[in-house]
Design a protein around this motif. Sequence first.
Motif, PDB file in Angstrom:
ATOM      1  N   ARG A 176      31.744  15.362  77.883  1.00 34.12           N
ATOM      2  CA  ARG A 176      33.085  15.695  77.389  1.00 34.12           C
ATOM      3  C   ARG A 176      33.947  16.021  78.593  1.00 34.12           C
ATOM      4  NH1 ARG A 176      31.842  19.768  72.249  1.00 34.12           N
ATOM      5  NH2 ARG A 176      30.469  18.316  71.156  1.00 34.12           N
ATOM      6  N   GLU A 203      36.093  17.990  79.565  1.00 31.24           N
ATOM      7  CA  GLU A 203      36.721  19.269  79.224  1.00 31.24           C
ATOM      8  C   GLU A 203      37.940  19.518  80.104  1.00 31.24           C
ATOM      9  OE1 GLU A 203      35.754  21.406  76.911  1.00 31.24           O
ATOM     10  OE2 GLU A 203      33.679  20.861  76.423  1.00 31.24           O
ATOM     11  N   LEU A 222      28.066  26.791  82.066  1.00 36.79           N
ATOM     12  CA  LEU A 222      28.496  27.369  80.790  1.00 36.79           C
ATOM     13  C   LEU A 222      29.406  26.391  80.036  1.00 36.79           C
ATOM     14  CD1 LEU A 222      27.647  30.042  79.649  1.00 36.79           C
ATOM     15  CD2 LEU A 222      29.534  31.132  80.845  1.00 36.79           C
ATOM     16  N   ARG A 223      30.326  25.798  80.721  1.00 40.91           N
ATOM     17  CA  ARG A 223      31.153  24.744  80.127  1.00 40.91           C
ATOM     18  C   ARG A 223      31.177  23.576  81.087  1.00 40.91           C
ATOM     19  NH1 ARG A 223      34.318  23.984  76.092  1.00 40.91           N
ATOM     20  NH2 ARG A 223      34.306  26.173  75.535  1.00 40.91           N
ATOM     21  N   GLY A 224      30.272  22.631  80.856  1.00 42.88           N
ATOM     22  CA  GLY A 224      30.176  21.485  81.748  1.00 42.88           C
ATOM     23  C   GLY A 224      30.912  20.297  81.178  1.00 42.88           C
ATOM     24  N   PHE A 258      26.504  17.869  79.870  1.00 41.06           N
ATOM     25  CA  PHE A 258      25.638  18.977  79.508  1.00 41.06           C
ATOM     26  C   PHE A 258      24.598  18.505  78.492  1.00 41.06           C
ATOM     27  CE2 PHE A 258      27.550  19.727  75.321  1.00 41.06           C
ATOM     28  CZ  PHE A 258      28.801  19.147  75.474  1.00 41.06           C
ATOM     29  N   MET A 307      22.605  18.948  75.018  1.00 42.11           N
ATOM     30  CA  MET A 307      22.744  19.564  73.698  1.00 42.11           C
ATOM     31  C   MET A 307      21.582  19.121  72.826  1.00 42.11           C
ATOM     32  SD  MET A 307      25.611  18.999  70.745  1.00 42.11           S
ATOM     33  CE  MET A 307      27.094  19.073  71.704  1.00 42.11           C
ATOM     34  N   GLU A 358      29.671  30.691  72.699  1.00 37.68           N
ATOM     35  CA  GLU A 358      29.110  29.945  71.572  1.00 37.68           C
ATOM     36  C   GLU A 358      27.811  29.286  72.002  1.00 37.68           C
ATOM     37  OE1 GLU A 358      31.706  27.093  69.522  1.00 37.68           O
ATOM     38  OE2 GLU A 358      29.918  25.945  69.005  1.00 37.68           O
ATOM     39  N   LEU A 359      26.719  29.735  71.387  1.00 41.11           N
ATOM     40  CA  LEU A 359      25.401  29.177  71.701  1.00 41.11           C
ATOM     41  C   LEU A 359      25.075  27.994  70.804  1.00 41.11           C
ATOM     42  CD1 LEU A 359      23.360  32.502  71.754  1.00 41.11           C
ATOM     43  CD2 LEU A 359      24.167  31.228  73.733  1.00 41.11           C
ATOM     44  N   GLY A 360      25.494  28.097  69.571  1.00 39.44           N
ATOM     45  CA  GLY A 360      25.138  27.052  68.619  1.00 39.44           C
ATOM     46  C   GLY A 360      26.071  27.087  67.439  1.00 39.44           C
ATOM     47  N   HIS A 361      25.931  26.042  66.637  1.00 31.28           N
ATOM     48  CA  HIS A 361      26.887  25.840  65.564  1.00 31.28           C
ATOM     49  C   HIS A 361      26.148  25.165  64.417  1.00 31.28           C
ATOM     50  CE1 HIS A 361      31.218  24.270  64.634  1.00 31.28           C
ATOM     51  NE2 HIS A 361      30.699  24.988  63.662  1.00 31.28           N
ATOM     52  N   GLY A 381      23.644  24.370  72.509  1.00 32.49           N
ATOM     53  CA  GLY A 381      23.908  24.016  73.903  1.00 32.49           C
ATOM     54  C   GLY A 381      22.722  24.433  74.750  1.00 32.49           C
ATOM     55  N   ARG A 403      23.909  25.290  78.357  1.00 30.90           N
ATOM     56  CA  ARG A 403      24.711  26.502  78.213  1.00 30.90           C
ATOM     57  C   ARG A 403      23.838  27.707  77.914  1.00 30.90           C
ATOM     58  NH1 ARG A 403      29.868  26.867  74.258  1.00 30.90           N
ATOM     59  NH2 ARG A 403      30.752  25.578  75.906  1.00 30.90           N
TER      60      ARG A 403
HETATM   61  P1  ATP Z   1      33.310  24.862  72.444  1.00 29.16           P
HETATM   62  O1  ATP Z   1      34.123  25.469  71.337  1.00 29.16           O
HETATM   63  O2  ATP Z   1      32.625  25.869  73.322  1.00 29.16           O
HETATM   64  O3  ATP Z   1      34.037  23.796  73.219  1.00 29.16           O
HETATM   65  P2  ATP Z   1      32.287  23.071  70.524  1.00 29.16           P
HETATM   66  O4  ATP Z   1      32.567  23.842  69.302  1.00 29.16           O
HETATM   67  O5  ATP Z   1      33.148  21.962  70.924  1.00 29.16           O
HETATM   68  O6  ATP Z   1      32.131  24.083  71.743  1.00 29.16           O
HETATM   69  P3  ATP Z   1      30.022  21.774  69.363  1.00 29.16           P
HETATM   70  O7  ATP Z   1      30.593  20.425  69.240  1.00 29.16           O
HETATM   71  O8  ATP Z   1      29.863  22.627  68.164  1.00 29.16           O
HETATM   72  O9  ATP Z   1      30.793  22.569  70.490  1.00 29.16           O
HETATM   73  O10 ATP Z   1      28.664  21.625  70.173  1.00 29.16           O
HETATM   74  C1  ATP Z   1      27.468  22.313  69.866  1.00 29.16           C
HETATM   75  C2  ATP Z   1      27.050  23.215  71.010  1.00 29.16           C
HETATM   76  O11 ATP Z   1      27.072  22.543  72.272  1.00 29.16           O
HETATM   77  C3  ATP Z   1      27.967  24.386  71.205  1.00 29.16           C
HETATM   78  O12 ATP Z   1      27.632  25.412  70.304  1.00 29.16           O
HETATM   79  C4  ATP Z   1      27.716  24.764  72.647  1.00 29.16           C
HETATM   80  O13 ATP Z   1      26.588  25.618  72.742  1.00 29.16           O
HETATM   81  C5  ATP Z   1      27.393  23.447  73.306  1.00 29.16           C
HETATM   82  N1  ATP Z   1      28.521  22.945  74.095  1.00 29.16           N
HETATM   83  C6  ATP Z   1      29.672  22.421  73.636  1.00 29.16           C
HETATM   84  N2  ATP Z   1      30.479  22.059  74.647  1.00 29.16           N
HETATM   85  C7  ATP Z   1      29.811  22.358  75.791  1.00 29.16           C
HETATM   86  C8  ATP Z   1      30.113  22.198  77.195  1.00 29.16           C
HETATM   87  N3  ATP Z   1      31.252  21.665  77.602  1.00 29.16           N
HETATM   88  N4  ATP Z   1      29.189  22.606  78.089  1.00 29.16           N
HETATM   89  C9  ATP Z   1      28.020  23.143  77.687  1.00 29.16           C
HETATM   90  N5  ATP Z   1      27.685  23.306  76.400  1.00 29.16           N
HETATM   91  C10 ATP Z   1      28.560  22.914  75.450  1.00 29.16           C
END
Ligand code: ATP
Length: 586
Positions: free
Chosen positions: A138, A140, A148-150, A153, A155, A426-429, A463, A466
Motif C-alpha cells: 500500500r 501509504e 508499524l506502518r509500512g 508489509f 498481513m 490497530e493490530l487486527g480487524h 498485521g 506490525r
Molecule cells: P490502518 O487503519 O492502520 O491503515 P487498515 O484498517 O487499512 O489499517 P486493514 O485493511 O484492516 O488495515 O488491514 C488489516 C491489518 O493489517 C490491520 O489491522 C493492520 O494490523 C495491518 N496493516 C494495515 N496497514 C498496514 C501497514 N501500512 N503497515 C503494516 N501493517 C498494516
Amino acid sequence: MSTLFLRTLRDDPADAEVPSHRLLVRGGYVRRVAPGIYSWLPLGLLVLRNVERVVREEMAAIGSQEVLFPALIPREIFEASGRWADYGDSLFRLTDRKASDYLLGPTHEELFTLLVKGEYSSYKDYPLSLYQIQTKFRDEARPRAGVLRGREFIMKDSYSFDLSDEGLQTSYQAHRDAYERIFSRLGFDYRIVFAVSGAMGGSASEEFLAPTPSGEDTFVQCSSCDYAANTEAVEIATPAAQDPSGVPPSVVLDTPDTPTIATLVESLNRYDWASAGVSEPPTFTAADTLKNVVLRTRAPGADDWELLVVGVPGDREVDMKRLAGQLEPVQVEQAGPDDLAREPGLVKGYIGPQLLSELKVRYLVDPLVVEGSAWVTGANEEDKHAAFVVRGRDFTPDGEIGAVEIADGDRCVRCGSALRIARGIELGHVFALGRKYAETFGLTALGPDGKPVSITMGSYGVGITRAVAALAEQTHDSSGLCWPREAAPADVQLVPTGKDVATLAEAERLATELVAGGVRVLLDDRKASPGVKFADAELLGVPTILIVGRGLAEGLVELRDRKSGERRDVPLAEAVSEVRAAINGR
Ligand code: ATP
Ligand code: MG
C-alpha cells in the motif's frame, strides 16, 4: 553471536520517532531500505516467524486452511470490484512488457472470492474458511514509525464463506475468539473496539487495538462499562430533547467584529438586550452557539460535489474522520471558496440554518443539537447573528450525524458514565463483509432445492510485521526491548564474561545441554567486554539471561529476568533446570 549476522547500534537512527522503531533498528532486527520498506535480519525474522507460528496455530484451531496468492494481480480483477478506482493513490500500479496493467495487492478479497467460485458449487461445500500470510503493498501517504506502518508489509488475511447470515455470525465469532487467543498468547495488552467499515462496506466490524501513547488510532473507552469504539465509530449519549415553550422568539442582533466564537460570546454578554426586546438575557458561553461548517460531498462515480452544512455546538470541533467513516463510500471534505461562491445565500461567517432548506442545501446536525434546543447562530447576513433559534421551531435539519470530535468526559451511550480517550495501534480487524464480493463475482452455491444461494463472507486481518513493532512498543523499557516469551527470538541469552577459556567452555557446555532439551539459546561468545555484552543483552530483550562469569569459581551462575530485572545466583548444576523453570513461568 560471534558469527550471527548482527550489528547493534549505540545511537538512535535519526528518522526514528517511536521507541519500537529506535530499538528494532538499534537491536539489529530490521534495516531500512526506503520509506516504509524494510529488510528483516536474522533476529527480527525469528520474532516475525514466531508471530506467524502463533497465528497459524490459532487459524488451524478454527479450521481455517492456508493458501497463498500472488501479490501481482491483473487490473481487470480489481476493475470488476471497483477497487482499481476506489483505492486511489494507495495502490501500487505497474505495467508489463505487453502494456497490460497490474497492481500489487493491498488485500485479496477478489482473489479469494474467485478462487472459491472456481472450485465450489454446492451448498454441501460450505462453510469454508481460508487464509494466507503474505506480503501486501500500500502506497501509504505517511509511512511511519518503521515497520508499524509500512508500504510493504506482511498481513494474515482470512475470509469466511457461509450460506446464511447465522453462518457468517458463527464464523465471525470464531475468528474473533481466535484473535483473542493470538493476541493474548503473544503477550499483548489489547482492546476490542467497535469500528466502522472501511472502503469495503458491510456491517459488524471490530478492531483489536494495542493501547500505547504512540498509536495512530484514537479510541474511546468507557470509564465504567466495557464499551469501547474507535473515534470514527463511537456513539455518545445524547441529552434529552428540550421544551422550547419558554424560549423567546428568535431575534436578529447586530454583531460586527465577531470573527471568532470567543469574540461573539463576548459581544453577546455585552449586548444591549433591552433594545432587542429581551428583558432577562442569559449569560452566554461558546456552548450556546451553533457553528455551521460548510463541507462538500461526492457520491461514488459522481462528477460533481454537493454542498453539505453540518451544525455542531460552538464549543466543539467537527471531526472529519468521524464524518468520513459514516458517509463512506460518499467522499467528504471541507468546502473551498469556489464552492461557497456558487451559493451566494451562504454568507461566510454568518451562516445560520434558518435559510438552508430554502436554499436547498443539505443540513445535518450533531445529535447534541437536540430537538427543542435554542441557539445563537448566524443570521445569513454580514455582521448579524440570530439568538433564540430553536431546532424544530425555527429550523428543521435534514437529519443527524455524529460530527463532533469526541472529548474526554463525553457520556457513554450504553451506561452514561464518562468516556476516556486513548491512543492505540490497530493490530487486527474482524469484519462481516456480507454479500458484496460474492454478488460482484457471482459466487453462489446450488441449494438443496436446486436454486442458487448467494454466499456471505467475512474478512479478517492481522498485521504480522506490525505486530512485531507493536509488541516492542508495548513491552520495551528504558534499556531496550523486552520480548514476551512466545515472540522472543530466543528463550535464554547465555553471557560468558570471563576472558579465560574455561568460562567460555562452560557456557558452551550449558548451551549444548539447553539446546538438546529444546531450549532456544543465544550464546554471546563474542570477544567483547562484560559491559558491552550486558548492554546488548538488555537491548535485544531475550526474556531470560544466564551469566557465566566470576561466580563460576564457587560453582555459581547468575540468572536474570529481563523484564523484572530480578537477579539471583544459582548453582551451576541447577542452571539448566532453573532456565527451564523460567521458561515455563515458574
Ligand atoms: P490502518 O487503519 O492502520 O491503515 P487498515 O484498517 O487499512 O489499517 P486493514 O485493511 O484492516 O488495515 O488491514 C488489516 C491489518 O493489517 C490491520 O489491522 C493492520 O494490523 C495491518 N496493516 C494495515 N496497514 C498496514 C501497514 N501500512 N503497515 C503494516 N501493517 C498494516
Ligand atoms: Mg482496518
